[in-house]
Write a protein that holds these residues in place. Structure first.
Motif, PDB file in Angstrom:
ATOM      1  N   ARG A  71       5.693  -3.570  -5.295  1.00 32.08           N
ATOM      2  CA  ARG A  71       6.095  -2.798  -4.306  1.00 32.08           C
ATOM      3  C   ARG A  71       4.890  -2.124  -3.267  1.00 32.08           C
ATOM      4  O   ARG A  71       3.924  -2.265  -3.857  1.00 32.08           O
ATOM      5  CB  ARG A  71       6.622  -1.601  -4.681  1.00 32.08           C
ATOM      6  N   ASP A  72       5.041  -1.749  -2.203  1.00 34.55           N
ATOM      7  CA  ASP A  72       4.147  -1.112  -1.318  1.00 34.55           C
ATOM      8  C   ASP A  72       3.774   0.174  -1.767  1.00 34.55           C
ATOM      9  O   ASP A  72       4.568   0.773  -2.418  1.00 34.55           O
ATOM     10  CB  ASP A  72       4.778  -1.375   0.187  1.00 34.55           C
ATOM     11  N   LEU A  73       2.423   0.743  -1.107  1.00 33.83           N
ATOM     12  CA  LEU A  73       1.974   1.761  -1.770  1.00 33.83           C
ATOM     13  C   LEU A  73       2.740   2.860  -1.241  1.00 33.83           C
ATOM     14  O   LEU A  73       2.705   4.067  -2.024  1.00 33.83           O
ATOM     15  CB  LEU A  73       0.430   1.938  -1.304  1.00 33.83           C
ATOM     16  N   ASP A  74       3.488   2.648  -0.098  1.00 31.56           N
ATOM     17  CA  ASP A  74       4.319   4.055   0.217  1.00 31.56           C
ATOM     18  C   ASP A  74       5.462   4.206  -0.740  1.00 31.56           C
ATOM     19  O   ASP A  74       5.806   5.508  -1.244  1.00 31.56           O
ATOM     20  CB  ASP A  74       4.995   3.433   1.569  1.00 31.56           C
ATOM     21  N   ALA A  75       6.159   3.155  -1.343  1.00 33.34           N
ATOM     22  CA  ALA A  75       6.984   3.292  -2.297  1.00 33.34           C
ATOM     23  C   ALA A  75       6.428   3.873  -3.685  1.00 33.34           C
ATOM     24  O   ALA A  75       6.916   4.625  -4.326  1.00 33.34           O
ATOM     25  CB  ALA A  75       7.813   1.994  -2.433  1.00 33.34           C
ATOM     26  N   ASP A 111      -2.696  -2.108  12.277  1.00 30.58           N
ATOM     27  CA  ASP A 111      -1.385  -1.418  11.858  1.00 30.58           C
ATOM     28  C   ASP A 111      -1.827  -1.351  10.229  1.00 30.58           C
ATOM     29  O   ASP A 111      -0.460  -1.608   9.346  1.00 30.58           O
ATOM     30  CB  ASP A 111      -0.260  -2.179  12.255  1.00 30.58           C
ATOM     31  N   VAL A 112      -2.711  -0.722   9.689  1.00 33.02           N
ATOM     32  CA  VAL A 112      -3.237  -0.261   8.540  1.00 33.02           C
ATOM     33  C   VAL A 112      -2.413   0.853   8.060  1.00 33.02           C
ATOM     34  O   VAL A 112      -2.559   1.868   8.632  1.00 33.02           O
ATOM     35  CB  VAL A 112      -4.552  -0.206   8.219  1.00 33.02           C
ATOM     36  N   LYS A 113      -1.500   0.655   7.228  1.00 31.99           N
ATOM     37  CA  LYS A 113      -0.507   1.849   6.591  1.00 31.99           C
ATOM     38  C   LYS A 113      -0.097   1.497   5.067  1.00 31.99           C
ATOM     39  O   LYS A 113      -0.090   0.276   4.836  1.00 31.99           O
ATOM     40  CB  LYS A 113       0.708   2.215   7.599  1.00 31.99           C
ATOM     41  N   GLY A 159       1.169  -0.421  16.096  1.00 28.48           N
ATOM     42  CA  GLY A 159       0.727   0.661  15.006  1.00 28.48           C
ATOM     43  C   GLY A 159       1.673   1.728  14.782  1.00 28.48           C
ATOM     44  O   GLY A 159       2.694   1.682  15.805  1.00 28.48           O
ATOM     45  N   SER A 160       1.291   2.631  13.997  1.00 28.45           N
ATOM     46  CA  SER A 160       2.340   3.586  13.721  1.00 28.45           C
ATOM     47  C   SER A 160       1.302   4.931  14.093  1.00 28.45           C
ATOM     48  O   SER A 160       0.442   5.049  13.587  1.00 28.45           O
ATOM     49  CB  SER A 160       2.539   3.516  12.141  1.00 28.45           C
ATOM     50  N   PRO A 161       2.153   5.863  14.762  1.00 30.96           N
ATOM     51  CA  PRO A 161       1.499   7.158  15.211  1.00 30.96           C
ATOM     52  C   PRO A 161       0.559   7.796  14.200  1.00 30.96           C
ATOM     53  O   PRO A 161      -0.412   8.038  14.473  1.00 30.96           O
ATOM     54  CB  PRO A 161       2.675   7.884  16.016  1.00 30.96           C
ATOM     55  N   GLN A 162       1.409   7.773  13.104  1.00 32.08           N
ATOM     56  CA  GLN A 162       0.634   8.847  11.888  1.00 32.08           C
ATOM     57  C   GLN A 162      -0.762   8.259  11.512  1.00 32.08           C
ATOM     58  O   GLN A 162      -1.593   8.936  11.125  1.00 32.08           O
ATOM     59  CB  GLN A 162       1.306   8.986  10.753  1.00 32.08           C
TER      60      GLN A 162
END
Length: 482
Positions: free
Chosen positions: A100-104, A140-142, A185-188
């Motif tokens: 899973r990704d690091l967000d999960a 887009d590193v997130k 990208g993602s704003p945050q």
């Protein structure tokens, strides 16, 4: 149906059978598939028809896929193939990852221990180091693009996904750019310079985004957050980031400083590369060689990016060309460059100097011997004889210049008679007859034989055909230098 494009059971590219959906967004869909012949499971990402209205999106999709193929790092998701569907929509075949990704991972575990979070960031830095060295900016590193899986030995392995892919702006609550848009990208996670102009960013923009990821892994939240994209952009452009320890007690001030340096709005005050960031994080990890490894990866990639292209030619043509060049060099008498390099080696230069010195010493010895014998008065001749001819003088000098064997060479075999005695009666007459034609006085008690006719001419001719004497090898002859 997957957005009207593909469905389970469809075969893409004649070899990938679709199994199920792994994820979907406004630009495309990711499905799990299996190679029909090899049985290999892969992940396939393809663009939806709605995103194909702008041809630039499809071109960018394939261009970024070609760039991702260049990445060899174990921390970058491998791209295996690209192709197009029957309607012209492009697709990208990638390695299938379990995990899973690091967000999960963060949602499931909460804030991670500092050493774990730093280890994950260093793994991501290694993939980015290669990409940056090759001139690629992720943009887009997130956490959703950082996938946590396991290596062969079971250790946690983080892989970076989606190099350079554009995302879209979605509904409220998820401000990731998941709809078709010219914004990357993602704003945050976006740096201030990326918000101003996505085209003018460099690798330091990815350093900012990586700092946001580390901040989030340590605290469970991003440094800049708000309900709307406009508010987030205003915070990123104007407000300083709060220290991570403000949201998570127990974090050291030194770690705060490292994270906040990633989030410097002034580019000159930010870490200039992921390698520099890795050295700053070295004190907080047990992997002592991580920073040097990341620096080596970045420098190696830079050398590859700046290396001249290698021209591949047909083997037969290459052999023919090299053979013709070598023959031309030999025919002309000019040494090749490889021969010049061998001649310039120090051991060869030393050998040449030794041979030259040996020749100089040998020549000096011969000259001294000739001079000494020439200075002695002739004991056998009763009166001075006329000057001998040049050929006879040369023969006599060669015989006289040969040094007499010393007492140490008593066991040396005598020289060959073919070298000392000319063959035939004419040659014997030439040895006892001076060049002036007068017979040499014979020994007492032995009558002198009259000289045959044309003895001088015969002696001269015989002397010219006599081969040169073989060099002596005993002491004093110069042979001990060989």
């Amino acid at each position: 149906m997957l957005g009207g494009a593909v469905k389970p059971g469809d075969v893409l590219g004649g070899k990938y059978a679709v199994e199920r959906v792994l994820g979907a967004g406004g630009m495309g869909v990711v499905v799990a598939a299996k190679h029909v012949d090899l049985g290999q499971r892969v992940a396939i990402k393809f663009m939806l028809a709605e995103a194909m209205t702008d041809p630039a999106h499809a071109e960018r999709f394939l261009r970024e896929a070609r760039s991702a193929v260049r990445l060899k790092s174990a921390h970058a998701a491998r791209v295996l193939d690209v192709g197009r569907l029957g309607n012209g929509e492009p697709f990208m075949v990638m390695e299938y990852l379990e995990g899973r990704d690091l967000d999960a991972e963060l949602q499931a575990r909460g804030p991670l221990p500092p050493h774990v979070a730093i280890d994950y960031v260093l793994q991501v830095s290694e993939a980015l180091a290669e990409a940056h060295g090759l001139g690629m900016i992720h943009r887009d590193v997130k956490l959703k693009n950082l996938f946590l899986t396991a290596s062969v030995d079971g250790r946690p392995l983080v892989k970076v996904l989606d190099f350079g892919l554009a995302k879209t702006i979605g509904p409220h609550g998820d401000v990731s750019l998941t709809a078709t848009s010219s914004v990357f990208g993602s704003p945050q996670y976006m740096s201030p310079e990326q918000m101003r102009s996505a085209k003018d960013v460099d690798s330091r923009s990815d350093v900012w985004s990586l700092g946001v990821c580390l901040y989030e892994l340590l605290t469970g939240r991003v440094p800049f957050d708000a309900p709307s994209v406009a508010e987030i952009c205003a915070m990123v452009l104007k407000e300083p980031a709060p220290p991570p320890s403000q949201h998570m007690r127990g974090l050291s001030v030194e770690l705060d400083d490292v994270v906040l340096k990633c989030l410097e709005k002034d580019l000159s005050r930010r870490f200039q590369s992921v390698a520099e960031l890795a050295f700053a994080l070295q004190a907080f990890t047990t992997d002592e060689g991580a920073a040097r490894r990341i620096l080596h990866v970045m420098r190696s990639a830079q050398e590859i990016a700046h290396a001249p292209p290698k021209v591949v030619v047909n083997d037969a043509e290459e052999l023919a060309t090299s053979g013709a060049t070598t023959m031309k060099a030999r025919d002309s008498g000019a040494p090749t460059r490889r021969a010049d390099e061998r001649l310039m080696r120090p051991q060869h230069i030393g050998a040449f100097v030794g041979i030259a010195l040996m020749g100089f010493v040998g020549a000096g010895g011969i000259t001294m011997a000739v001079t000494t014998r020439a200075a002695r008065p002739a004991e056998s001749a009763p009166s001075p004889s006329p000057s001998p001819s040049p050929a006879a003088s040369s023969s006599a000098e060669r015989r006289e210049a040969s040094p007499a064997p010393s007492s140490r060479s008593t066991k040396e075999p005598p020289p060959s008679s073919a070298t000392e005695e000319p063959a035939g009666p004419a040659a014997k007459a030439a040895k006892t007859t001076p060049a002036g034609g007068r017979p040499k006085p014979s020994a007492p008690g032995r009558p002198a034989s009259p000289p045959p006719a044309k003895a001088t001419a015969t002696a001269t001719a015989s002397t010219v055909r006599t081969p040169p004497e073989k060099p002596k090898t005993g002491p004093g002859s110069g042979g001990d230098y060989m």
